[in-house]
Design a protein around this motif. Structure first.
Motif, PDB file in Angstrom:
ATOM      1  N   ARG A   1       0.952  -1.195   0.074  1.00 40.19           N
ATOM      2  CA  ARG A   1       0.198  -0.132  -0.059  1.00 40.19           C
ATOM      3  C   ARG A   1       0.915   1.313   0.030  1.00 40.19           C
ATOM      4  N   ILE A   2       0.514   2.258  -1.047  1.00 41.27           N
ATOM      5  CA  ILE A   2       1.208   3.180  -0.913  1.00 41.27           C
ATOM      6  C   ILE A   2       0.618   4.613  -0.103  1.00 41.27           C
ATOM      7  N   VAL A   3       1.131   4.997   0.889  1.00 38.14           N
ATOM      8  CA  VAL A   3       0.723   5.945   1.647  1.00 38.14           C
ATOM      9  C   VAL A   3       1.215   7.437   1.841  1.00 38.14           C
ATOM     10  N   PRO A   4       0.689   8.481   1.941  1.00 39.25           N
ATOM     11  CA  PRO A   4       1.323   9.702   2.139  1.00 39.25           C
ATOM     12  C   PRO A   4       2.295   9.594   3.194  1.00 39.25           C
ATOM     13  N   CYS A   5       3.485  10.535   2.913  1.00 37.30           N
ATOM     14  CA  CYS A   5       4.466  10.741   4.069  1.00 37.30           C
ATOM     15  C   CYS A   5       4.997  11.885   4.194  1.00 37.30           C
ATOM     16  N   SER A   6       5.989  12.167   4.962  1.00 37.96           N
ATOM     17  CA  SER A   6       6.692  13.557   4.805  1.00 37.96           C
ATOM     18  C   SER A   6       8.074  13.238   4.657  1.00 37.96           C
ATOM     19  N   TYR A   7       8.748  14.640   4.353  1.00 34.88           N
ATOM     20  CA  TYR A   7      10.301  14.136   4.020  1.00 34.88           C
ATOM     21  C   TYR A   7      11.030  13.805   5.391  1.00 34.88           C
ATOM     22  N   GLU A   8      10.327  14.227   6.436  1.00 36.29           N
ATOM     23  CA  GLU A   8      11.100  13.722   7.605  1.00 36.29           C
ATOM     24  C   GLU A   8      10.919  12.178   7.732  1.00 36.29           C
ATOM     25  N   ASP A   9      10.107  11.557   7.302  1.00 40.95           N
ATOM     26  CA  ASP A   9       9.953  10.246   7.199  1.00 40.95           C
ATOM     27  C   ASP A   9      11.240   9.411   6.445  1.00 40.95           C
ATOM     28  N   TYR A  10      11.380  10.104   5.108  1.00 43.40           N
ATOM     29  CA  TYR A  10      12.390   9.768   4.357  1.00 43.40           C
ATOM     30  C   TYR A  10      13.838   9.853   5.033  1.00 43.40           C
ATOM     31  N   LEU A  11      14.071  11.220   5.787  1.00 42.74           N
ATOM     32  CA  LEU A  11      15.222  11.271   6.423  1.00 42.74           C
ATOM     33  C   LEU A  11      15.608  10.286   7.432  1.00 42.74           C
ATOM     34  N   GLN A  12      14.574  10.048   8.204  1.00 45.02           N
ATOM     35  CA  GLN A  12      14.323   8.982   9.392  1.00 45.02           C
ATOM     36  C   GLN A  12      14.877   7.857   8.663  1.00 45.02           C
ATOM     37  N   ALA A  13      14.151   7.327   7.493  1.00 43.96           N
ATOM     38  CA  ALA A  13      14.749   5.977   6.928  1.00 43.96           C
ATOM     39  C   ALA A  13      16.190   5.934   6.402  1.00 43.96           C
ATOM     40  N   ILE A  14      16.701   7.011   5.964  1.00 41.71           N
ATOM     41  CA  ILE A  14      18.089   6.944   5.574  1.00 41.71           C
ATOM     42  C   ILE A  14      19.011   6.834   6.512  1.00 41.71           C
ATOM     43  N   LYS A  15      18.653   7.441   7.793  1.00 41.26           N
ATOM     44  CA  LYS A  15      19.481   7.051   9.097  1.00 41.26           C
ATOM     45  C   LYS A  15      19.452   5.892   9.621  1.00 41.26           C
ATOM     46  N   GLY A  16      18.660   4.864   9.039  1.00 39.52           N
ATOM     47  CA  GLY A  16      18.337   3.342   9.288  1.00 39.52           C
ATOM     48  C   GLY A  16      17.531   3.598  10.421  1.00 39.52           C
ATOM     49  N   GLU A  17      16.387   4.191  10.520  1.00 41.93           N
ATOM     50  CA  GLU A  17      15.477   4.121  11.334  1.00 41.93           C
ATOM     51  C   GLU A  17      14.318   3.975  10.605  1.00 41.93           C
ATOM     52  N   VAL A  18      13.165   2.839  11.344  1.00 38.71           N
ATOM     53  CA  VAL A  18      12.114   2.956  10.506  1.00 38.71           C
ATOM     54  C   VAL A  18      10.955   3.857  10.971  1.00 38.71           C
ATOM     55  N   PRO A  19      10.414   4.758  10.098  1.00 43.23           N
ATOM     56  CA  PRO A  19       9.509   5.565  10.280  1.00 43.23           C
ATOM     57  C   PRO A  19       8.247   4.954  11.097  1.00 43.23           C
ATOM     58  N   ASN A  20       7.601   5.675  12.053  1.00 46.69           N
ATOM     59  CA  ASN A  20       6.528   5.184  12.891  1.00 46.69           C
ATOM     60  C   ASN A  20       5.398   5.037  11.696  1.00 46.69           C
ATOM     61  N   ARG A  21       5.206   5.886  10.933  1.00 44.72           N
ATOM     62  CA  ARG A  21       4.139   5.776  10.051  1.00 44.72           C
ATOM     63  C   ARG A  21       3.980   4.475   9.146  1.00 44.72           C
ATOM     64  N   TRP A  22       5.336   3.975   8.955  1.00 38.71           N
ATOM     65  CA  TRP A  22       5.444   2.878   8.208  1.00 38.71           C
ATOM     66  C   TRP A  22       5.045   1.633   9.187  1.00 38.71           C
ATOM     67  N   ILE A  23       5.270   1.514  10.327  1.00 36.12           N
ATOM     68  CA  ILE A  23       5.228   0.740  11.331  1.00 36.12           C
ATOM     69  C   ILE A  23       3.723   0.592  11.522  1.00 36.12           C
ATOM     70  N   LEU A  24       2.858   1.732  11.812  1.00 37.57           N
ATOM     71  CA  LEU A  24       1.541   1.855  11.931  1.00 37.57           C
ATOM     72  C   LEU A  24       0.684   1.471  10.742  1.00 37.57           C
ATOM     73  N   THR A  25       0.860   1.749   9.592  1.00 37.52           N
ATOM     74  CA  THR A  25       0.481   1.180   8.194  1.00 37.52           C
ATOM     75  C   THR A  25       0.541  -0.341   8.135  1.00 37.52           C
ATOM     76  N   GLN A  26       1.686  -0.855   8.426  1.00 37.59           N
ATOM     77  CA  GLN A  26       1.861  -2.296   8.313  1.00 37.59           C
ATOM     78  C   GLN A  26       1.185  -2.947   9.122  1.00 37.59           C
ATOM     79  N   ALA A  27       0.826  -2.314  10.554  1.00 32.29           N
ATOM     80  CA  ALA A  27       0.247  -3.276  11.433  1.00 32.29           C
ATOM     81  C   ALA A  27      -1.392  -3.528  11.087  1.00 32.29           C
TER      82      ALA A  27
END
Length: 382
Positions: free
Chosen positions: A353-379
């Motif tokens: 599923r493709i969901v809206p996110c923010s640039y901050e989510d992308y920055l978090q991912a490139i730091k090696g952290e899983v964005p909370n929005r990804w976790i909630l959506t997958q759940a």
């Protein structure tokens, strides 16, 4: 379908001085004598005077009257404008009948790609607005802007304090996500917030809105329908409700959220609730609400139709994680610079599923952290 049977026409006298050139009043087709052609309209305004949900009898004067006066006098934007005003909904014999009328009207309008903008009325009317999506045979996403979370269990509590529970308990269940924006912790039972967390829904305190309202944009962009309880706005900017709330979001922030909603390609209905004109001596709340609706209209006419991600309109980013073969896929619009995130389902039987996110989510991912929005959506996907 003949929608006119549900509505009372508007009194022409209140519009006598509003049809000035280049104002919205000169462009909106309204129900005074002949019912307007809603099938070809982009947006349809409807007033609802139903207030039994807050244990009041329906107002003889619809709350939408003062809002219309302010809205119609605002200058139209530079683009096209195809809006109709259907008049005021005739309340049902019972409160539940009113819900069903709103459901039927919302269902018909969105089926013809016309966006209903509801000016209520108590906040429990969002239950009727939500039921209007039952026919769509897919899950839907909802956002509510409110200082509290209306999920009371007590049967003695007014209907406008427990409609979210009705929505969550509604069968069939077609709610995929719920975003709660602008709540105030001291007005919400911690058990209610724990329930939202267990359901993997997003909730943002009013302080988070103040701190970075841009982070609310992906939340709003996710929604098919948005409801706005006017009590979420601080009393200084919108006094037309009770009890007074001195610490809500500002009028400017409310307009920003409505702009986001208008811009969203997913948004197909809006509801503005809990306005009480009897408490609005100087019509300040009416002016605030009219400006919010104006921003929604302007946002709508600036939509980019950003729904096809595998086109040249988007740049695709793949973020790899150390010691993990999986990748996280992001999409960025070349036109609006908005971001989306592709979330894989836990089960192989369900697609991504493709969901809206923010640039901050992308920055978090490139730091090696899983964005909370990804976790909630997958759940939620499972």
């Amino acid at each position: 379908m003949n929608l006119s049977i549900f509505f009372e026409p508007l009194n022409e006298d209140i519009f006598a001085l509003l049809d000035k050139p280049r104002t919205l009043g000169a462009y909106i087709g309204r129900f005074t004598g002949k019912f307007p052609d809603w099938r070809s309209a982009d947006i349809a305004i409807l007033g609802v005077s139903e207030t039994r949900g807050r244990e009041e009898e329906p107002h003889e004067t619809a709350p939408a009257r003062a809002v219309r006066k302010k809205l119609y006098s605002l200058h139209k934007g530079a683009g096209r404008c195809h809006i109709v005003d259907l008049g005021n909904l005739r309340p049902g014999i019972t409160l539940e009948d009113t819900y069903l009328r709103i459901k039927e009207i919302v269902e018909v309008l969105i089926s013809h790609n016309t966006i209903p903008v509801i000016i209520g009325g108590s906040h429990d009317l969002e239950y009727g607005q939500y039921m209007g999506y039952e026919h769509m045979d897919r899950v839907v996403n909802m956002v509510t802007v409110d200082s509290s979370v209306d999920m009371a269990e007590d049967p003695e509590v007014p209907a406008n304090k427990k409609q979210l529970r009705q929505i969550l308990m509604h069968e069939p269940n077609y709610l995929f996500s719920l975003g709660q924006i602008g709540y105030q912790s001291y007005l919400v039972d911690p058990e209610v917030m724990a329930t939202l967390e267990k359901l993997h829904f997003e909730a943002y305190r009013v302080g988070e809105v103040h701190r970075n309202i841009q982070e609310m944009e992906p939340v709003v962009r996710m929604a098919d329908l948005l409801t706005f309880d006017i009590s979420a706005i601080r009393h200084q900017d919108a006094p037309g409700y009770e009890p007074a709330n001195p610490f809500g979001i500002t009028g400017e922030e409310a307009c920003q959220l409505c702009w986001y909603a208008g811009l969203s390609d997913n948004m197909t209905s809006m509801g503005f609730y809990e306005y009480n004109p009897a408490l609005d001596a100087h019509e300040l709340t009416a002016a605030t609400m009219a400006t919010m609706i104006w921003y929604f209209i302007e946002g709508f006419y600036h939509r980019k139709n950003e729904t096809q991600f595998n086109t040249s309109k988007f740049t695709k980013y793949a973020v790899a994680f150390n010691d993990n073969p999986d990748r996280m896929i992001f999409y960025k619009s070349r036109q609006s610079e908005k971001w989306w995130l592709e979330v894989e389902a836990l089960s192989n039987e369900k697609g991504a599923r493709i969901v809206p996110c923010s640039y901050e989510d992308y920055l978090q991912a490139i730091k090696g952290e899983v964005p909370n929005r990804w976790i909630l959506t997958q759940a939620r996907i499972g």
